[in-house]
Design an enzyme around this catalytic site. Sequence first.
Site, PDB file in Angstrom:
ATOM      1  N   CYS A 124      -0.302  -6.312  -1.781  1.00 44.87           N
ATOM      2  CA  CYS A 124      -0.292  -5.937  -0.374  1.00 44.87           C
ATOM      3  C   CYS A 124       1.080  -5.323  -0.076  1.00 44.87           C
ATOM      4  CB  CYS A 124      -0.630  -7.106   0.549  1.00 44.87           C
ATOM      5  SG  CYS A 124       0.566  -8.441   0.566  1.00 44.87           S
ATOM      6  N   CYS A 197      -4.501  -4.727   1.219  1.00 45.96           N
ATOM      7  CA  CYS A 197      -3.891  -4.071   2.374  1.00 45.96           C
ATOM      8  C   CYS A 197      -4.186  -2.582   2.275  1.00 45.96           C
ATOM      9  CB  CYS A 197      -2.387  -4.360   2.353  1.00 45.96           C
ATOM     10  SG  CYS A 197      -1.396  -3.300   3.429  1.00 45.96           S
ATOM     11  N   CYS A 204      -0.341   1.962  -4.203  1.00 51.34           N
ATOM     12  CA  CYS A 204      -0.452   1.250  -5.479  1.00 51.34           C
ATOM     13  C   CYS A 204      -0.607   2.242  -6.632  1.00 51.34           C
ATOM     14  CB  CYS A 204      -1.643   0.297  -5.447  1.00 51.34           C
ATOM     15  SG  CYS A 204      -1.759  -0.765  -6.898  1.00 51.34           S
TER      16      CYS A 204
END
Length: 263
Positions: A124, A197, A204
């Site tokens: 997250c 998230c 990411c």
Amino acid sequence: MLSRGQVAAPPAFVRLAAHPLRWRLLTELAHSDYRVRELVARVDQPQNLVSYHLRLLRGGGLVTATRSSFDGRDSYYHLDLDRCAHALTDSGAALHPALRRVAETPIPPAEQQWSRRIAVLFVCTGNSARSPIAEALLRHHTAGHVAVSSAGSRPKSRLHPNAIRVLREIGIDIPSQRPQHLDTLAGATFDHVITLCDRAREACPEFPHRTRRAHWSIPDPTAAEDGDQADYLAFQRTAADIDTRIRHLLPVLTATDQEKDQP
């Protein structure tokens, strides 16, 4: 009571799921939360058609939608697997009592002997609430047989006190854990990477070695803060949501473990 010659209508779940496109949407959402445009690409159908069938699935209570915290014009769609389990149970019982299955039976924790160590990463933004909660819950449910980590794209300096508190309520203690940056895991190998998230999903990085990616669009419980005091109920809802998703993740990890054990 039906009179002779009358045939009962199929259960609502059967009518909803039997449509080929709706079944494909359910199959895709069983693995990850997605936005409409992503589902359009995955099922290769026009957006208006996909949106129409998503509305039917939402109306049937099988799918929910949440506004994206990354782009408020987008929504993420999520499959309610618990509701699907109950619907399948009811559908089987409608056909014959012998087909009833107890939907309330919990998915068994992975107390099995794992042949290989599965590695899972939760991500997250701040790595202070959602991802450490997920990390702790998965480690708890698998009794440490899964190598689980969490990290953030912009980690905070410490875990949120309410994340520690909500886990402590169920007997998990993580006061010494500290948020870490995704960069510290560069080069690491994971079987599953799960973002919790919407913003972190965009940030990411890709991981090598056939890592399986999934996204759980879970609202930030710290967004309910009033001054320095967060709404603790938001943390309880978040932990409950994550725990449900973890329970449904366990059979997936079992399958991954079996695949890795094959020659």
